[in-house]
Design a protein around this motif. Sequence first.
Motif, PDB file in Angstrom:
ATOM      1  N   ILE A 172      53.370  34.553  43.095  1.00 11.74           N
ATOM      2  CA  ILE A 172      52.848  34.402  41.733  1.00 11.74           C
ATOM      3  C   ILE A 172      53.969  34.647  40.732  1.00 11.74           C
ATOM      4  O   ILE A 172      54.953  35.312  41.033  1.00 11.74           O
ATOM      5  CB  ILE A 172      51.659  35.359  41.450  1.00 11.74           C
ATOM      6  N   THR A 173      53.798  34.101  39.530  1.00 16.72           N
ATOM      7  CA  THR A 173      54.770  34.294  38.450  1.00 16.72           C
ATOM      8  C   THR A 173      54.536  35.655  37.797  1.00 16.72           C
ATOM      9  O   THR A 173      53.516  36.308  38.045  1.00 16.72           O
ATOM     10  CB  THR A 173      54.617  33.207  37.375  1.00 16.72           C
ATOM     11  N   TYR A 174      55.468  36.037  36.921  1.00 21.39           N
ATOM     12  CA  TYR A 174      55.296  37.303  36.200  1.00 21.39           C
ATOM     13  C   TYR A 174      54.027  37.269  35.346  1.00 21.39           C
ATOM     14  O   TYR A 174      53.273  38.237  35.313  1.00 21.39           O
ATOM     15  CB  TYR A 174      56.514  37.616  35.316  1.00 21.39           C
ATOM     16  N   ALA A 175      53.777  36.148  34.665  1.00 18.39           N
ATOM     17  CA  ALA A 175      52.583  36.032  33.817  1.00 18.39           C
ATOM     18  C   ALA A 175      51.309  36.206  34.650  1.00 18.39           C
ATOM     19  O   ALA A 175      50.372  36.895  34.230  1.00 18.39           O
ATOM     20  CB  ALA A 175      52.568  34.703  33.085  1.00 18.39           C
ATOM     21  N   GLU A 176      51.279  35.588  35.821  1.00 18.73           N
ATOM     22  CA  GLU A 176      50.119  35.743  36.707  1.00 18.73           C
ATOM     23  C   GLU A 176      50.004  37.177  37.204  1.00 18.73           C
ATOM     24  O   GLU A 176      48.895  37.726  37.283  1.00 18.73           O
ATOM     25  CB  GLU A 176      50.229  34.794  37.903  1.00 18.73           C
ATOM     26  N   ALA A 177      51.132  37.783  37.522  1.00 18.87           N
ATOM     27  CA  ALA A 177      51.125  39.169  37.999  1.00 18.87           C
ATOM     28  C   ALA A 177      50.602  40.111  36.927  1.00 18.87           C
ATOM     29  O   ALA A 177      49.811  41.009  37.213  1.00 18.87           O
ATOM     30  CB  ALA A 177      52.525  39.582  38.436  1.00 18.87           C
ATOM     31  N   GLU A 178      51.036  39.890  35.689  1.00 18.50           N
ATOM     32  CA  GLU A 178      50.569  40.740  34.594  1.00 18.50           C
ATOM     33  C   GLU A 178      49.057  40.586  34.396  1.00 18.50           C
ATOM     34  O   GLU A 178      48.336  41.575  34.245  1.00 18.50           O
ATOM     35  CB  GLU A 178      51.320  40.383  33.313  1.00 18.50           C
ATOM     36  N   PHE A 179      48.568  39.346  34.433  1.00 19.33           N
ATOM     37  CA  PHE A 179      47.132  39.101  34.290  1.00 19.33           C
ATOM     38  C   PHE A 179      46.361  39.739  35.451  1.00 19.33           C
ATOM     39  O   PHE A 179      45.345  40.408  35.244  1.00 19.33           O
ATOM     40  CB  PHE A 179      46.856  37.590  34.239  1.00 19.33           C
ATOM     41  N   ASN A 180      46.850  39.559  36.674  1.00 18.74           N
ATOM     42  CA  ASN A 180      46.170  40.116  37.847  1.00 18.74           C
ATOM     43  C   ASN A 180      46.185  41.643  37.830  1.00 18.74           C
ATOM     44  O   ASN A 180      45.202  42.281  38.226  1.00 18.74           O
ATOM     45  CB  ASN A 180      46.813  39.602  39.132  1.00 18.74           C
ATOM     46  N   ALA A 181      47.286  42.225  37.375  1.00 21.73           N
ATOM     47  CA  ALA A 181      47.373  43.691  37.282  1.00 21.73           C
ATOM     48  C   ALA A 181      46.362  44.208  36.271  1.00 21.73           C
ATOM     49  O   ALA A 181      45.658  45.194  36.521  1.00 21.73           O
ATOM     50  CB  ALA A 181      48.784  44.118  36.904  1.00 21.73           C
ATOM     51  N   ARG A 182      46.276  43.537  35.129  1.00 26.76           N
ATOM     52  CA  ARG A 182      45.303  43.939  34.092  1.00 26.76           C
ATOM     53  C   ARG A 182      43.881  43.860  34.661  1.00 26.76           C
ATOM     54  O   ARG A 182      43.085  44.771  34.480  1.00 26.76           O
ATOM     55  CB  ARG A 182      45.464  43.028  32.881  1.00 26.76           C
ATOM     56  N   THR A 183      43.593  42.789  35.375  1.00 26.51           N
ATOM     57  CA  THR A 183      42.265  42.630  35.972  1.00 26.51           C
ATOM     58  C   THR A 183      41.980  43.738  36.980  1.00 26.51           C
ATOM     59  O   THR A 183      40.893  44.321  36.989  1.00 26.51           O
ATOM     60  CB  THR A 183      42.145  41.245  36.640  1.00 26.51           C
ATOM     61  N   LYS A 184      42.963  44.046  37.837  1.00 29.66           N
ATOM     62  CA  LYS A 184      42.783  45.117  38.831  1.00 29.66           C
ATOM     63  C   LYS A 184      42.518  46.453  38.152  1.00 29.66           C
ATOM     64  O   LYS A 184      41.703  47.246  38.630  1.00 29.66           O
ATOM     65  CB  LYS A 184      44.023  45.243  39.723  1.00 29.66           C
ATOM     66  N   ILE A 185      43.212  46.719  37.053  1.00 32.44           N
ATOM     67  CA  ILE A 185      43.002  47.982  36.329  1.00 32.44           C
ATOM     68  C   ILE A 185      41.591  48.019  35.760  1.00 32.44           C
ATOM     69  O   ILE A 185      40.895  49.029  35.876  1.00 32.44           O
ATOM     70  CB  ILE A 185      44.074  48.172  35.241  1.00 32.44           C
ATOM     71  N   TYR A 186      41.148  46.926  35.157  1.00 31.73           N
ATOM     72  CA  TYR A 186      39.768  46.880  34.657  1.00 31.73           C
ATOM     73  C   TYR A 186      38.766  47.067  35.793  1.00 31.73           C
ATOM     74  O   TYR A 186      37.776  47.772  35.665  1.00 31.73           O
ATOM     75  CB  TYR A 186      39.490  45.555  33.935  1.00 31.73           C
ATOM     76  N   GLN A 187      39.020  46.423  36.933  1.00 28.36           N
ATOM     77  CA  GLN A 187      38.103  46.519  38.062  1.00 28.36           C
ATOM     78  C   GLN A 187      38.118  47.907  38.703  1.00 28.36           C
ATOM     79  O   GLN A 187      37.173  48.261  39.395  1.00 28.36           O
ATOM     80  CB  GLN A 187      38.426  45.440  39.099  1.00 28.36           C
ATOM     81  N   SER A 188      39.167  48.685  38.465  1.00 30.78           N
ATOM     82  CA  SER A 188      39.181  50.058  38.983  1.00 30.78           C
ATOM     83  C   SER A 188      38.171  50.924  38.229  1.00 30.78           C
ATOM     84  O   SER A 188      37.711  51.934  38.751  1.00 30.78           O
ATOM     85  CB  SER A 188      40.584  50.662  38.879  1.00 30.78           C
ATOM     86  N   VAL A 189      37.810  50.500  37.025  1.00 28.32           N
ATOM     87  CA  VAL A 189      36.806  51.204  36.229  1.00 28.32           C
ATOM     88  C   VAL A 189      35.427  50.594  36.466  1.00 28.32           C
ATOM     89  O   VAL A 189      34.435  51.303  36.604  1.00 28.32           O
ATOM     90  CB  VAL A 189      37.160  51.142  34.724  1.00 28.32           C
ATOM     91  N   ASN A 190      35.372  49.263  36.501  1.00 25.71           N
ATOM     92  CA  ASN A 190      34.114  48.545  36.732  1.00 25.71           C
ATOM     93  C   ASN A 190      34.371  47.447  37.759  1.00 25.71           C
ATOM     94  O   ASN A 190      34.884  46.384  37.421  1.00 25.71           O
ATOM     95  CB  ASN A 190      33.590  47.935  35.427  1.00 25.71           C
ATOM     96  N   PRO A 191      34.007  47.695  39.025  1.00 24.08           N
ATOM     97  CA  PRO A 191      34.270  46.721  40.087  1.00 24.08           C
ATOM     98  C   PRO A 191      33.652  45.346  39.840  1.00 24.08           C
ATOM     99  O   PRO A 191      34.095  44.357  40.410  1.00 24.08           O
ATOM    100  CB  PRO A 191      33.667  47.364  41.337  1.00 24.08           C
ATOM    101  N   ASN A 192      32.650  45.262  38.974  1.00 27.97           N
ATOM    102  CA  ASN A 192      31.988  43.990  38.696  1.00 27.97           C
ATOM    103  C   ASN A 192      32.663  43.192  37.590  1.00 27.97           C
ATOM    104  O   ASN A 192      32.215  42.091  37.267  1.00 27.97           O
ATOM    105  CB  ASN A 192      30.527  44.233  38.318  1.00 27.97           C
ATOM    106  N   PHE A 193      33.730  43.733  37.008  1.00 29.64           N
ATOM    107  CA  PHE A 193      34.411  43.020  35.929  1.00 29.64           C
ATOM    108  C   PHE A 193      34.975  41.711  36.459  1.00 29.64           C
ATOM    109  O   PHE A 193      35.691  41.668  37.450  1.00 29.64           O
ATOM    110  CB  PHE A 193      35.549  43.868  35.340  1.00 29.64           C
ATOM    111  N   ASN A 194      34.638  40.618  35.774  1.00 30.82           N
ATOM    112  CA  ASN A 194      35.103  39.279  36.150  1.00 30.82           C
ATOM    113  C   ASN A 194      35.727  38.644  34.910  1.00 30.82           C
ATOM    114  O   ASN A 194      35.010  38.265  33.988  1.00 30.82           O
ATOM    115  CB  ASN A 194      33.939  38.434  36.655  1.00 30.82           C
ATOM    116  N   PRO A 195      37.051  38.510  34.875  1.00 28.02           N
ATOM    117  CA  PRO A 195      37.684  37.964  33.672  1.00 28.02           C
ATOM    118  C   PRO A 195      37.260  36.530  33.368  1.00 28.02           C
ATOM    119  O   PRO A 195      37.197  36.134  32.202  1.00 28.02           O
ATOM    120  CB  PRO A 195      39.175  38.047  33.974  1.00 28.02           C
ATOM    121  N   ASP A 196      36.951  35.746  34.404  1.00 25.68           N
ATOM    122  CA  ASP A 196      36.530  34.361  34.172  1.00 25.68           C
ATOM    123  C   ASP A 196      35.238  34.303  33.372  1.00 25.68           C
ATOM    124  O   ASP A 196      35.029  33.383  32.591  1.00 25.68           O
ATOM    125  CB  ASP A 196      36.346  33.626  35.500  1.00 25.68           C
TER     126      ASP A 196
END
Length: 83
Positions: A29-53
């Motif tokens: 993955i690119t840096y931009a994708e990695a940053e987006f995926n990291a942000r999503t993982k952090i959100y999901q660590s608080v709420n596993p049901n979080f779906n950015p889509d």
Amino acid sequence: LRPDFYANNLKKVRAIITPVIEDYKSGKITYAEAEFNARTKIYQSVNPNFNPDVEYMKDTLSRDIPSVDNSLFILARKLLLNA
């Protein structure tokens, strides 16, 4: 600010985004994708049901995005850049 705050949160963020770091380091993955995926993982660590889509498609006022300390995102970017 407690002196161990940075160290503890760095460990926490590393544990959350390790798969993203590995994908970025291996070139999957690119840096931009990695940053987006990291942000999503952090959100999901608080709420596993979080779906950015789903959430990012909603009106700004209707989004249900978990409350997360901004320092976690800063640490995630640091870990990615150091990868």
